[in-house]
Motif scaffolding. Structure first.
Motif, short mmCIF file in Angstrom:
data_model
loop_
_atom_site.label_atom_id
_atom_site.label_comp_id
_atom_site.label_asym_id
_atom_site.label_seq_id
_atom_site.Cartn_x
_atom_site.Cartn_y
_atom_site.Cartn_z
N VAL A 83 -11.53 15.93 -5.03
CA VAL A 83 -10.81 15.56 -6.25
C VAL A 83 -9.49 16.31 -6.34
N VAL A 84 -9.54 17.63 -6.11
CA VAL A 84 -8.34 18.45 -6.25
C VAL A 84 -7.41 18.28 -5.05
N GLY A 85 -7.99 18.22 -3.87
CA GLY A 85 -7.17 18.21 -2.66
C GLY A 85 -6.74 16.85 -2.19
N LEU A 86 -7.38 15.77 -2.68
CA LEU A 86 -7.01 14.43 -2.22
C LEU A 86 -6.66 13.50 -3.36
N ALA A 87 -7.52 13.40 -4.36
CA ALA A 87 -7.29 12.43 -5.44
C ALA A 87 -6.00 12.75 -6.21
N LEU A 88 -5.84 14.00 -6.65
CA LEU A 88 -4.65 14.36 -7.42
C LEU A 88 -3.37 14.25 -6.60
N PRO A 89 -3.32 14.81 -5.37
CA PRO A 89 -2.10 14.61 -4.57
C PRO A 89 -1.83 13.14 -4.25
N LEU A 90 -2.88 12.34 -4.02
CA LEU A 90 -2.67 10.92 -3.74
C LEU A 90 -2.05 10.23 -4.95
N PHE A 91 -2.52 10.55 -6.13
CA PHE A 91 -1.94 9.99 -7.35
C PHE A 91 -0.48 10.41 -7.50
N LEU A 92 -0.21 11.70 -7.31
CA LEU A 92 1.16 12.18 -7.49
C LEU A 92 2.11 11.61 -6.44
N VAL A 93 1.67 11.57 -5.18
CA VAL A 93 2.52 11.02 -4.12
C VAL A 93 2.79 9.54 -4.35
N THR A 94 1.78 8.80 -4.75
CA THR A 94 1.95 7.37 -4.99
C THR A 94 2.90 7.12 -6.15
N MET A 95 2.79 7.92 -7.20
CA MET A 95 3.67 7.74 -8.34
C MET A 95 5.09 8.18 -8.01
N ALA A 96 5.24 9.39 -7.43
CA ALA A 96 6.56 9.97 -7.23
C ALA A 96 7.30 9.36 -6.04
N ALA A 97 6.57 8.92 -5.02
CA ALA A 97 7.22 8.44 -3.81
C ALA A 97 7.17 6.93 -3.66
N GLN A 98 6.46 6.23 -4.54
CA GLN A 98 6.39 4.77 -4.44
C GLN A 98 6.76 4.09 -5.76
N TRP A 117 0.84 -1.19 0.00
CA TRP A 117 0.00 0.00 0.00
C TRP A 117 0.88 1.24 0.00
N SER A 118 0.29 2.37 -0.35
CA SER A 118 1.05 3.62 -0.40
C SER A 118 1.17 4.20 1.01
N THR A 119 2.30 3.99 1.64
CA THR A 119 2.52 4.55 2.98
C THR A 119 2.57 6.08 2.94
N PRO A 120 3.31 6.69 2.00
CA PRO A 120 3.23 8.16 1.90
C PRO A 120 1.81 8.64 1.60
N GLY A 121 1.05 7.84 0.82
CA GLY A 121 -0.34 8.20 0.55
C GLY A 121 -1.17 8.20 1.82
N ALA A 122 -0.93 7.22 2.71
CA ALA A 122 -1.65 7.19 3.99
C ALA A 122 -1.26 8.38 4.85
N ALA A 123 0.03 8.75 4.83
CA ALA A 123 0.45 9.95 5.56
C ALA A 123 -0.23 11.20 4.98
#
Length: 428
Positions: free
Chosen positions: A220-235, A83-89
């Protein structure tokens, strides 16, 4: 039937088959125990009830396990999934979103669809990878900082509980690094058991609670997009870097499609994101898993099976978290993320020409501000981009390799060797 003594070749063969299985078991245990508290804290922060949080943890375990088994068998590569640990953070840092838990579930689903799109459309994946490393790393550092300060707060608020936890973490971090967080968690469990007299408020049996997704613009703007970016860039990006370090060329497109589909399917049950492992990837891909690089995929498949089975204990894990002081749970989560924070900060300030923009990104993200219902992670990314544009007359900062969390680079041990290159098999 007379007893026949095994010769050395037979014993070596048995050991060779058992070694990757044991490595997979260790990978599953370390991966689950080191960060499940982060997941539960994140799901609860965006509005999940206890049963919904337990369902989300179960969904993430099963989805991650299924992806690891499928990708390992298909490509014969040690593709560890987590799972995306940075995403959970990020969920912890974002907090409640407009629309409540259904809107958070809708954001999880949209993030999964974006991951699938990145696997189907190479240009989208390249666009995410093109985000300047200092900006992406600074956003991640800002997301992680609030949780990483929890051990300090716990030492002040509940010193008798937090003190032994931090002490055990320090000792194991020095002498048995990979077991530092699981060991600290075990001490926390003992402390909770000794100081709690009331019964758990959640049935320990596995539970699946489905929620119909909803969509709001702030979510969508405050959670979905950052979650996608964090998961891609940090995982996902660091996950491929870890595999490359051990001589493997990860089939990123296939991994993104499979993990994105798993994320989308697991979202109604409460799972936030599934991706390539970065923190525990080295446990299955390194030489400790097997001397032969072509046999290490067995470790990742075993880890997937183990993680799915550990998901059956999601109810117990959630009940344990409910019985403990919230700051103690956050302290264990913060200890698990200190290495990731160190790696993110290092990458954020590594390039002098982008250092100011990275610091702005970090400060805005860590501030936890919410504007127009959108959390600080999005505004931190925007602020960093604006700083880069403001100083675009300067020499463009050189691209850097993605930052890999400290645990990932050292989890395989200090005697790491560089293996030979292993290309994916034809047709795999």
């Amino acid at each position: 039937m007379p007893f026949r003594k095994r010769n050395s070749a037979e014993e070596e063969s048995m050991g060779g088959r058992l070694q990757p299985v044991l490595a997979g078991v260790v990978t599953a245990l370390v991966g689950f125990a080191s960060s499940f508290t982060v997941v539960l804290a994140g799901l609860r922060a965006v509005g999940a009830e206890p049963e919904q949080a337990a369902s989300g943890l179960l969904a993430l375990c099963v989805a991650s396990g299924a992806c690891a088994v499928w990708l390992g068998l298909r490509h014969r590569l040690p593709l560890s999934i987590a799972w995306s640990t940075p995403g959970a953070a990020l969920l912890v840092a974002t907090g409640p979103v407009a629309g409540g838990w259904p809107a958070a579930v809708g954001a999880f689903l949209l993030a999964g669809l974006l991951i699938i799109a990145a696997g189907l459309i190479p240009a989208l994946g390249r666009a995410v990878a093109a985000i300047p490393t200092p900006i992406a790393s600074a956003m991640l550092a800002g997301v992680l900082l609030p949780l990483c300060t929890a051990p300090v707060r716990a030492l002040v608020e509940v010193p008798l509980l937090a003190g032994p936890v931090v002490l055990v973490w320090l000792l194991l971090h020095r002498f048995a690094r990979r077991w530092a967080v699981p060991g600290a968690l075990a001490v926390a469990v003992v402390a909770i058991a000794l100081t709690t007299s009331g019964p758990a408020r959640l049935d320990a049996a596995p539970v699946v609670a489905f929620t119909a997704p909803a969509w709001t613009l702030p979510a969508v703007v405050g959670l979905a997009l950052p979650l996608f970016l964090v998961t891609m860039a940090a995982q996902n990006v660091p996950g491929t870097a870890v595999l490359a370090g051990y001589g493997y060329r990860a089939p990123l497109g296939s991994a993104l499609r499979v993990t994105g589909l798993a994320t989308a399917l697991g979202a109604p049950a409460g799972g936030h994101a599934v991706n390539l492992a970065a923190i525990t990837a080295a446990l299955a891909a390194g030489p400790d898993a097997h001397p032969d690089p072509e046999r290490r995929w067995i470790a990742s498949v075993t880890a997937g099976i183990g993680l799915a089975l550990l998901g059956l204990g999601a109810g117990v894990a959630t009940a344990l978290v409910l019985l403990s002081p919230p700051v103690l749970v956050e302290a264990v989560a913060g200890l698990a993320l200190l290495g990731a924070l160190a790696g993110a900060v290092t990458a954020a300030v590594a390039q002098p020409d982008a250092r100011e923009a990275a610091v702005v990104t970090f400060v805005v993200t860590a501030s936890g501000v919410s504007l127009l219902g959108v959390g600080g992670a999005f505004w931190g990314l925007v602020a960093g981009w604006l700083m880069l544009l403001l100083f675009r007359g300067r020499a463009a900062p050189p691209r850097a390799e993605p930052a890999v969390p400290d645990q990932a680079t050292r989890a395989g041990g200090s005697d790491r060797v560089t293996p030979r290159r292993v290309a994916p098999r034809p047709g795999r």
